[in-house]
Motif scaffolding. Structure first.
Motif, mmCIF file in Angstrom:
data_model
loop_
_atom_site.group_PDB
_atom_site.id
_atom_site.type_symbol
_atom_site.label_atom_id
_atom_site.label_comp_id
_atom_site.label_asym_id
_atom_site.label_seq_id
_atom_site.Cartn_x
_atom_site.Cartn_y
_atom_site.Cartn_z
ATOM 1 N N ARG A 1 0.824 -1.203 0.000
ATOM 2 C CA ARG A 1 0.000 0.000 0.000
ATOM 3 C C ARG A 1 0.862 1.257 0.000
ATOM 4 N NH1 ARG A 1 -5.123 0.990 2.965
ATOM 5 N NH2 ARG A 1 -5.387 3.254 3.202
ATOM 6 N N GLU B 1 -10.164 0.951 1.238
ATOM 7 C CA GLU B 1 -9.841 -0.321 1.859
ATOM 8 C C GLU B 1 -9.096 -1.193 0.853
ATOM 9 O OE1 GLU B 1 -13.416 -2.063 3.223
ATOM 10 O OE2 GLU B 1 -13.709 -0.640 4.881
ATOM 11 N N TRP B 2 -7.961 -1.728 1.238
ATOM 12 C CA TRP B 2 -7.089 -2.508 0.359
ATOM 13 C C TRP B 2 -7.168 -3.977 0.752
ATOM 14 C CZ3 TRP B 2 -2.766 -0.181 -2.683
ATOM 15 C CH2 TRP B 2 -2.908 1.204 -2.809
ATOM 16 N N ARG B 3 -7.217 -4.816 -0.256
ATOM 17 C CA ARG B 3 -7.147 -6.262 -0.021
ATOM 18 C C ARG B 3 -6.627 -6.925 -1.301
ATOM 19 N NH1 ARG B 3 -12.463 -4.983 -0.908
ATOM 20 N NH2 ARG B 3 -13.566 -6.195 -2.525
ATOM 21 N N THR C 1 -11.365 -0.542 -2.466
ATOM 22 C CA THR C 1 -12.729 -0.017 -2.368
ATOM 23 C C THR C 1 -12.650 1.417 -1.863
ATOM 24 O OG1 THR C 1 -13.554 -2.241 -1.883
ATOM 25 C CG2 THR C 1 -15.005 -0.381 -1.391
ATOM 26 N N VAL D 1 -16.663 2.767 2.718
ATOM 27 C CA VAL D 1 -15.374 2.521 3.359
ATOM 28 C C VAL D 1 -15.520 2.763 4.848
ATOM 29 C CG1 VAL D 1 -12.935 3.110 3.396
ATOM 30 C CG2 VAL D 1 -14.219 3.249 1.262
ATOM 31 N N ALA D 2 -14.953 1.847 5.627
ATOM 32 C CA ALA D 2 -14.980 2.014 7.075
ATOM 33 C C ALA D 2 -14.163 3.220 7.489
ATOM 34 C CB ALA D 2 -14.482 0.744 7.766
ATOM 35 N N PRO E 1 -9.792 1.483 8.768
ATOM 36 C CA PRO E 1 -9.520 0.078 8.478
ATOM 37 C C PRO E 1 -8.459 -0.466 9.402
ATOM 38 C CG PRO E 1 -9.511 1.433 6.478
ATOM 39 C CD PRO E 1 -9.546 2.359 7.639
ATOM 40 N N SER F 1 -6.387 -2.835 8.734
ATOM 41 C CA SER F 1 -5.119 -3.162 8.064
ATOM 42 C C SER F 1 -4.330 -1.934 7.676
ATOM 43 C CB SER F 1 -5.408 -3.981 6.789
ATOM 44 O OG SER F 1 -6.235 -3.231 5.918
ATOM 45 N N ARG F 2 -4.935 -0.726 7.899
ATOM 46 C CA ARG F 2 -4.233 0.483 7.473
ATOM 47 C C ARG F 2 -3.192 0.870 8.501
ATOM 48 N NH1 ARG F 2 -7.023 6.356 6.151
ATOM 49 N NH2 ARG F 2 -5.070 7.524 5.840
#
Length: 614
Positions: A494, A517-519, A528, A569-570, A573, A575-576
């Motif tokens: 990222r 949001e990354w995945r 997203t 988007v939350a 996140p 994972s951020r």
């Protein structure tokens, strides 16, 4: 009666006797049968493949007096056919455009075309080497060629159709003649040598067909010389001496010396050939052909129809193909092509030929860049303290650490060719910590040349032997480690993508992706973002997409695609990574910046992040 050369004696007199041009003869015969003959034709192609011959046969078919209308095959015995064959027909005029190329000659032709033929059906003009006619003469011929009288047919033969103006080509039917295949020339030579009742070896005929280079006339001319020089039987050695060709066995010896990296052997073979009177340019041309055939034999096999050579030559190239890989043969062919191109305008041709062959011998010591990169990545673990490695005049760059589940590019390429599955190299695998032995010599490629670097073993201080043992871990601990590793890799990916976009001037796009949001799903990086599809299409251009995909693939060690979708988007996140703190603090903690500071003594003066803030 004086002797008539084979090329004239056995010149085809019917469409069925023309070899290698079936697409032309079939079309012309169908046009005659349907009554759709044109008023202008352009016959173009290689020398000695039947352009003027087909023009004469077409003229005989149109004017043959054995029938009340044009025939598919001329009889060859009527007055019209006989006069056209010997070249003294009143109504069929062959004009050498190389000498009659001016506007005055074209004016005379245009004036004569108004009158009807003296005896035959058509008045036919055959212009040989038509590309040498001047532009003014072509312009004078335009109107006559566009709307000629019904009794006039123009046939233009040329080896350079691109030099004929487009205005002329658009008024004619253009037939492109092909170079005659090796097997067809060889079969024709067998037939003619049987008619002449001359004994000949099969290898000799194969050499003649190869020397013809797609031209039947050239092959017949060389065969005429060979028959005159031999004593009762046509042998391969006599033909080879006549055309100045290097024996194929010598070419095989040269490649064997190259395979052994024997520079002395290569130079001795060149000295022997030059001493025997062989031309460096001709030898380089033969070497290019031999290497091309070797590459084809390596790829398609020694029995492939792509090889236009004799049976003995197939065996030689097959043996040489076993000595090299496909990549090595392609590299050698490239070197010889460049050497052959340079010999045409160099003064010391022998020196340049020797240099080219020495490059081939030295190229055997090179290693694929994929292998060096994979070995460098595996061997990038920290080295124990001790005496540093000395590399004279070569600075070895610092290499990044090995990533988890890293696939070596060289191993992947080898697996693709051999069908085996590439081995994954993780950080804690034994292969990741493997290093070459102390006194091994590791070749490295620097600007296309090989540099041997002696990697000396560091001096270790004496002490008790230490053996590291791993404690067994449970499945839960392993799963937790994998999750942490995946999260860390995703965070690195990222940050790398966002930094690359910001550096390239895509600050708005980087800001939009930073809030998403990354995945990673399979081979795609799915992001997203809280934006509409229209905004995404306007912001995410082709250049930015390619840059992001390249950066993500480089970090992940495998090809990845980018997919940006609109959605909710939350707020934060999980994972951020944390991004609090000033830009200077983030820059000071960046490992690349710290490495530059340690290596070059750099200092941080201005901070510009991808959001465009200072």
């Amino acid at each position: 009666m004086s002797y008539q050369v084979l090329a004239r004696k056995y010149r085809p007199q019917k469409f069925s006797e023309v070899i290698g041009q079936e697409h032309v003869t079939r079309t012309l015969k169908n046009a005659i049968e349907q009554g759709r003959t044109a008023h202008g034709y352009i016959f173009s192609g290689h020398r000695g493949i039947g352009k003027t011959t087909v023009a004469r046969i077409l003229a005989m078919a149109l004017n043959c007096r054995s029938s009340d209308k044009p025939v598919l095959e001329p009889c060859g015995i009527c007055e019209s056919c006989t006069e056209i064959r010997v070249g003294n027909s009143v109504d069929v005029m062959e004009i050498d455009a190389a000498t009659n190329r001016g506007i005055d000659e074209i004016r005379e032709l245009r004036e004569g075309a108004r009158y009807r033929p003296a005896r035959d059906r058509f008045k036919i003009y055959i212009l040989d080497e038509a590309h040498q006619i001047t532009d003014a003469a072509f312009n004078a011929l335009l109107k006559t060629l566009e709307e000629p009288p019904g009794h006039v047919v123009f046939m233009l033969a040329t080896t350079q159709p691109e030099d004929i103006p487009q205005t002329i080509r658009s008024r004619c039917q253009h037939f492109s003649f092909r170079a005659v295949r090796f097997e067809q020339i060889l079969e024709q030579l067998r037939d003619l040598i049987g008619r002449e009742k001359i004994a000949a070896d099969e290898d000799a005929l194969a050499l003649l067909a190869e020397a013809g280079d797609g031209s039947v006339r050239d092959a017949l001319s060389i065969m005429d010389q060979a028959i005159a020089s031999c004593d009762g039987r046509l042998t391969a050695e006599a033909v080879r001496q006549l055309v100045g060709a290097t024996p194929s066995g010598v070419l095989e010896e040269v490649m064997q010396a190259v395979a052994e990296s024997s520079s002395e052997g290569v130079l001795r073979l060149v000295d022997t050939l030059i001493g025997e009177g062989h031309s460096p340019t001709h030898f380089a041309r033969q070497m290019v052909r031999f290497l091309r055939n070797t590459v084809v034999a390596k790829i398609a096999g020694g029995d492939s129809s792509l090889l236009q050579i004799s049976g003995d030559e197939r065996q030689r190239v097959a043996r040489v193909a076993e000595l090299f890989s496909e990549e090595d043969l392609a590299r050698h062919l490239q070197i010889m092509l460049r050497t052959h191109g340079e010999l045409g305008y160099r003064q010391e041709q022998r020196f340049h030929l020797e240099l080219g062959l020495l490059k081939m011998a030295h190229a055997q010591r090179l290693l694929p860049i994929e292998q060096l990169l994979s070995e460098a990545g595996i061997a990038s673990s920290p080295r124990p303290a001790g005496r540093p490695t000395v590399v004279p005049d070569v600075k070895k760059p610092e290499l990044p650490a090995v990533r988890a589940n890293y696939v070596s590019p060289f191993a992947a390429d080898t697996a693709r060719k051999g069908g085996s599955k590439p081995q994954l190299i993780s950080e804690d695998s034994p292969a990741a910590s493997a290093r070459p032995s102390g006194n091994t010599t590791t070749p490295s490629v620097v600007m296309g040349s090989a540099v041997a670097v002696a990697d000396e073993a560091p001096q270790m201080s004496p002490g008790p032997e230490r053996v590291s043992r791993k404690e067994p871990v449970t499945d839960d601990a392993t799963r937790q480690n994998n999750l942490q590793r995946d999260a860390s890799r995703q965070a690195d990916l990222r940050e790398s993508v966002l930094n690359a976009l910001g550096t390239a001037g895509h600050q708005m796009l980087a800001s939009m992706l930073d809030g998403g949001e990354w995945r990673i799903e399979g081979n795609e990086v799915v992001i997203t973002v809280a934006s509409s599809a229209t905004v995404i299409d306007m912001t995410l251009g082709a250049d930015a997409r390619r840059l992001a995909m390249a950066t993500a693939s480089g970090v992940a060690g495998r090809p990845l695609k980018l997919k940006v979708v609109p959605g909710e988007v939350a707020a934060a996140p999980a994972s951020r990574p944390a991004s609090n703190g000033s830009g200077r603090s983030r820059a000071e903690q960046d490992p690349i910046v710290r490495r530059m500071q340690e290596k070059f003594g750099a200092e941080i003066r201005t901070i510009i992040d991808y959001r465009g803030k200072k």
